[in-house]
Design a protein around this motif. Structure first.
Motif, PDB file in Angstrom:
ATOM      1  N   UNK A 147       0.918  -1.124   0.285  1.00 38.38           N
ATOM      2  CA  UNK A 147       0.066  -0.072   0.053  1.00 38.38           C
ATOM      3  C   UNK A 147       0.827   1.134  -0.048  1.00 38.38           C
ATOM      4  N   UNK A 148       0.892   2.081  -1.025  1.00 40.94           N
ATOM      5  CA  UNK A 148       1.568   3.284  -1.303  1.00 40.94           C
ATOM      6  C   UNK A 148       0.835   4.596  -1.367  1.00 40.94           C
ATOM      7  N   UNK A 149       1.100   5.627  -1.109  1.00 43.86           N
ATOM      8  CA  UNK A 149       0.683   6.850  -1.672  1.00 43.86           C
ATOM      9  C   UNK A 149       1.132   7.018  -3.170  1.00 43.86           C
ATOM     10  N   UNK A 178      -2.949   1.680  -4.041  1.00 37.01           N
ATOM     11  CA  UNK A 178      -2.197   2.870  -4.506  1.00 37.01           C
ATOM     12  C   UNK A 178      -3.226   3.943  -4.466  1.00 37.01           C
ATOM     13  N   UNK A 179      -2.676   5.184  -4.103  1.00 39.75           N
ATOM     14  CA  UNK A 179      -3.463   6.312  -4.438  1.00 39.75           C
ATOM     15  C   UNK A 179      -3.436   7.086  -5.635  1.00 39.75           C
ATOM     16  N   UNK A 180      -4.525   7.376  -6.082  1.00 37.56           N
ATOM     17  CA  UNK A 180      -4.478   7.790  -7.733  1.00 37.56           C
ATOM     18  C   UNK A 180      -4.090   9.353  -7.642  1.00 37.56           C
ATOM     19  N   UNK A 203      -7.077   0.826  -6.863  1.00 39.08           N
ATOM     20  CA  UNK A 203      -6.616   2.391  -6.330  1.00 39.08           C
ATOM     21  C   UNK A 203      -7.436   2.289  -4.984  1.00 39.08           C
ATOM     22  N   UNK A 204      -7.000   3.077  -4.026  1.00 38.58           N
ATOM     23  CA  UNK A 204      -7.351   3.227  -2.795  1.00 38.58           C
ATOM     24  C   UNK A 204      -8.956   3.735  -2.831  1.00 38.58           C
ATOM     25  N   UNK A 220      -4.630   8.786   0.424  1.00 34.93           N
ATOM     26  CA  UNK A 220      -4.123   7.458   1.309  1.00 34.93           C
ATOM     27  C   UNK A 220      -2.439   7.561   1.415  1.00 34.93           C
ATOM     28  N   UNK A 221      -2.090   8.161   2.152  1.00 32.43           N
ATOM     29  CA  UNK A 221      -0.752   8.804   2.455  1.00 32.43           C
ATOM     30  C   UNK A 221       0.050   7.567   2.799  1.00 32.43           C
TER      31      UNK A 221
END
Length: 485
Positions: A147-149, A178-180, A203-204, A220-221
């Motif tokens: 899980x990554x920003x 992942x964060x879009x 995507x989160x 999502x940081x």
């Protein structure tokens, strides 16, 4: 000319009414309310476009799903681990006791269990981080959760993806969040082959596009990697070439990450499961918390570090990580050393820092020497100048871009994570930090800070006073927008 005046008055009135209705229709704190009113009043039309990107909150349905997932309990796992592995931790007990109830606060606020006997390694270089992470992923037998920003589709991003594809082809369960917005430019189809091989990537909260999502806030940081429920990584690094110093704009990327082995991994595993199930409720991860289960295997590590994994986000009214920062600051007797790329604290944190400095505690804050976001950097400079007036030592890191988010107190307690010392991390982003109760780890953080000082410039009040009036104006103006930056 009369009709022109009338038209202008009508526009101003409509704009004012629209601003009031827009801002007050959603619950906010007073600082953010006034900041948005300022933007909408003085920037007609443009202000509302900016609000559409940065002011709207998450849909209630997504908030409900996140709140539902936060009810995960790890009590059976914790009880078993406590009984089998955590009986001998006298030194850790002393450090936890010195924290003056911090562990209890996190248990009550975030159900963050206190884990003992972990083995923790601090990593400050991107090349070393990815080398070790790749080795652990190569050894994975059961599952890999990421899980990554930021997950860019660049050189290192493709290297990570190809390794995940290889493991998925071997039958290992691979899941990626992942964060879009943070991964802007990375398209959903980037993960198509991984899916074809049996992996999963979303995507989160289902926000597939940074453009169509149309929302800058509530990102999502978090940065989480969990391998087989036994080893985990978390901290400030993301997946992208710039984190390896490959971008001329930033030069060397100075960050801080943790590699954790032991039952402390459970906290990061549970956090990933919550976020995954809120994102893809149709294909949830089975919440099996029995000791020895595939996602929560019994830890067999004999380390020395006690820790708590603490999360916060807009799905909760409790700003848990900020409370942790406050608790660390108020618990200090000798020193408080902080590294943060963005120094935009709210009044509570600012007052805590001022009280500490005026009490004779050695307070040092290290920030970057260069901006990655113009308004944010000018606001950071404003607050740095205020802190310097109170006797806080402000250092500009000169050897590249400083992105580390660390706090170390008295050489005994520390925090490493994704949360900056700013409004966004406290209120708007989904963050995760590891709070560490281990003198050796804390002293290592101090040693790293001292090494960074040798690559930094101490900012004096005289240097701030000699800044140009235009620069000071930009700092003051940016500070007015700090609650929404």
């Amino acid at each position: 000319m009369n009709w022109v005046h009338i038209v202008i008055e009508i526009i101003v009135t409509i704009n004012a009414l629209a601003a009031i209705i827009t801002v007050f229709r959603e619950k906010r704190d007073i600082a953010a309310t006034w900041a948005w009113l300022l933007v909408l009043f003085f920037l007609p039309v443009v202000g509302f476009i900016f609000y559409a990107f940065a002011g709207r909150k998450l849909p209630k349905g997504k908030m409900f799903q996140l709140k539902k997932e936060t009810k995960i309990e790890l009590q059976r796992v914790l009880a078993r681990q406590t009984q089998e592995l955590n009986n001998d931790h006298t030194d850790a007990d002393k450090v936890v006791e010195d924290a003056s109830g911090m562990a209890t606060m996190f248990m009550n606020a975030d159900a963050a269990f206190l884990s003992h006997r972990n083995r923790v390694k601090i990593i400050t270089d991107g090349k070393e981080l990815f080398h070790e992470m790749f080795q652990d992923i190569e050894r994975a037998k059961k599952h890999i959760h990421i899980e990554f920003y930021t997950f860019y589709a660049d050189k290192i991003g493709n290297e990570v993806l190809h390794l995940l594809e290889k493991k998925a082809a071997e039958g290992v369960e691979v899941r990626v969040l992942w964060d879009s917005w943070g991964s802007m430019g990375t398209k959903n189809k980037f993960f198509d082959h991984l899916r074809e091989l049996g992996g999963h990537a979303y995507p989160f909260l289902g926000t597939h596009s940074a453009v169509t999502d149309f929302r800058l806030n509530f990102r999502d940081h978090r940065k989480i990697v969990v391998v087989d429920g036994q080893v985990a990584y978390t901290g400030g690094f993301n997946i992208g070439d710039q984190y390896l110093g490959r971008k001329k704009k930033f030069g060397y990327w100075r960050d801080t990450h943790l590699r954790i082995a032991g039952s402390g991994v459970y906290g990061l595993q549970a956090r990933f499961i919550r976020d995954w199930n809120a994102t893809d409720p149709e294909h949830p991860i089975d919440k099996v918390f029995d000791p020895g289960s595939v996602y929560f295997p019994v830890a067999k590590v004999n380390g020395n570090t006690s820790l708590q994994v603490v999360a916060s986000g807009p799905d909760s009214d409790i700003e848990t990580i900020k409370l942790g920062y406050l608790k660390l600051i108020y618990s200090a007797h000798r020193s408080i050393w902080i590294q943060t790329p963005y120094l935009i604290p709210d009044d509570s944190v600012l007052d805590a820092l001022r009280v500490a400095a005026l009490s004779g505690i050695d307070v040092r804050i290290m920030i970057p020497c260069m901006p990655d976001h113009a308004f944010v950097y000018r606001a950071t400079q404003y607050y740095a100048r205020q802190c310097a007036k109170w006797g806080i030592q402000i250092y500009n890191y000169d050897a590249g871009f400083l992105h580390a988010k660390t706090v170390v107190v008295d050489g005994k307690l520390g925090s490493v994570g994704s949360a900056n010392l700013d409004f966004r991390s406290f209120k708007l982003n989904f963050e995760v930090n590891t709070f560490l109760y281990d003198e050796k780890v804390a002293q290592k953080l101090e040693e790293i800070f001292k090494a960074d000082i040798r690559k930094s410039t101490l900012q004096t009040t005289k240097m701030y006073d000699e800044q140009s009036w235009w620069l000071k104006f930009k700092q003051y103006f940016s500070r007015l927008l700090s609650p929404i930056l």
